[in-house]
Design an enzyme around this catalytic site. Structure first.
Site, short mmCIF file in Angstrom:
data_model
loop_
_atom_site.label_atom_id
_atom_site.label_comp_id
_atom_site.label_asym_id
_atom_site.label_seq_id
_atom_site.Cartn_x
_atom_site.Cartn_y
_atom_site.Cartn_z
N ASP A 203 9.48 -5.97 -31.40
CA ASP A 203 10.60 -6.03 -30.47
C ASP A 203 9.78 -5.95 -29.24
O ASP A 203 8.77 -5.58 -28.83
CB ASP A 203 11.35 -4.98 -30.81
N ASP B 116 11.61 -5.49 -25.41
CA ASP B 116 12.34 -4.53 -24.46
C ASP B 116 12.45 -3.36 -25.04
O ASP B 116 13.23 -3.08 -26.47
CB ASP B 116 13.74 -5.07 -23.82
N ASP C 188 12.84 -0.47 -31.39
CA ASP C 188 13.64 0.67 -30.90
C ASP C 188 14.94 0.90 -30.93
O ASP C 188 15.46 2.09 -30.79
CB ASP C 188 13.02 1.16 -29.27
#
Length: 222
Positions: A10, A12, A168
Site C-alpha cells: 500500500d 499512504d 496499514d
C-alpha cells in the site's frame, strides 16, 4: 530465512507518510470556508480511509451528500500539495534497499487515484524501482476487493500466493486474504482508535518499518 521474491505495498500510511500533504489540503479547504486549521493529530487517523473520510473528519457538520460534491476540489487541492510535505516513513528506504539487494521485486497497490500516484512516484525517486503500480481507479474494483492485488501479481508474472502484501488499513488485509496473498500489517500507519489490527487476520503485525529490513519479519511464501 529469506525475503519474499515479490512484495506489494500500500502507499499512504505504509510506504509514505502523506498525512502532512493531506493536512495542507483539508486546511486549504477549511480556510476557504472560514474555518480554522485542523491539527495533524486530528486528521492522521483518517488518512488511509480516503478523501471522503478525511472530508468527513474536516467537515463533520455537513452531510455526506454535500461533502461528496467537494471531492473534486479535494483532489485538485491535493494535487497542488502532492509530495510537498510528506516523505517515506523512517526505515522504508533502508527496507526497500534490503529487499532489492536480495533480488525482491516490489510494486504498489493503492486506492489513491492512479494519475496522482503516477505523479508522486518520480518525486520519491521510485520510478525505476517500482515494478507495478495499481491505483484506486486503474481497474473496475479497488481494495478491499482482491482484484487489484491479483492483477498486480499477474502483471509481475507470479501467483498471488507467492507475493506478500503490506498495508496499514483493514481493507488491505481483507483484499490480501481474498486474493490468497500473505500479508503484513503496518502498525506504524493510519488508523482509528477503534481499529484493532490484531483482529484483521494478517499473517504478521510489524511495529516499525525497520522490521521490514529483517527477513525474519516476513511470512513464508511458496
Amino acid at each position: 530465512m529469506a525475503f519474499p521474491g515479490t512484495v506489494l505495498f500500500d502507499l499512504d500510511g505504509t510506504l509514505l507518510d502523506s498525512a502532512p500533504d493531506m493536512l495542507a489540503t483539508v486546511n486549504a479547504m477549511r480556510a476557504a470556508r472560514s474555518r480554522g486549521p485542523m491539527t495533524i493529530a486530528e486528521l492522521r487517523p483518517h488518512v488511509s480511509k480516503g478523501a471522503r473520510a478525511m472530508a468527513a473528519a474536516a467537515f463533520p457538520e455537513f452531510d455526506a451528500g454535500e461533502r461528496e460534491g467537494w471531492i473534486p476540489e479535494f483532489l485538485t487541492r491535493y494535487a497542488d500539495e502532492l509530495g510537498r510535505h510528506g516523505k517515506p516513513f523512517d526505515g522504508i528506504e533502508a527496507a526497500l534497499e534490503q529487499l532489492e539487494s536480495a533480488g525482491t521485486v516490489w510494486g504498489i497497490v493503492t486506492n489513491k487515484p492512479e494519475y496522482l500516484a503516477q505523479q508522486l512516484i518520480p518525486m520519491l525517486g521510485w520510478q525505476d524501482r517500482c515494478a507495478v503500480l495499481i491505483g484506486g481507479d486503474t481497474l473496475a474494483r479497488r481494495k478491499p476487493d482482491p482484484l487489484p492485488l491479483t492483477v498486480a501479481a499477474e502483471r509481475l508474472g507470479v501467483a498471488p500466493e507467492s507475493c506478500v502484501y503490506v498495508g496499514d488499513d483493514e481493507r488491505d488485509i481483507i483484499a490480501a486474504r481474498a486474493a490468497g496473498m500473505p500479508s503484513v500489517v503496518a502498525l506504524w500507519g493510519y488508523r482509528l482508535d477503534s481499529d484493532d489490527p490484531a483482529l484483521w487476520g494478517g499473517d504478521v503485525l510489524a511495529d516499525d518499518p525497520r522490521a521490514l529490513a529483517d527477513p525474519a519479519t516476513w511470512p513464508a511464501v511458496p
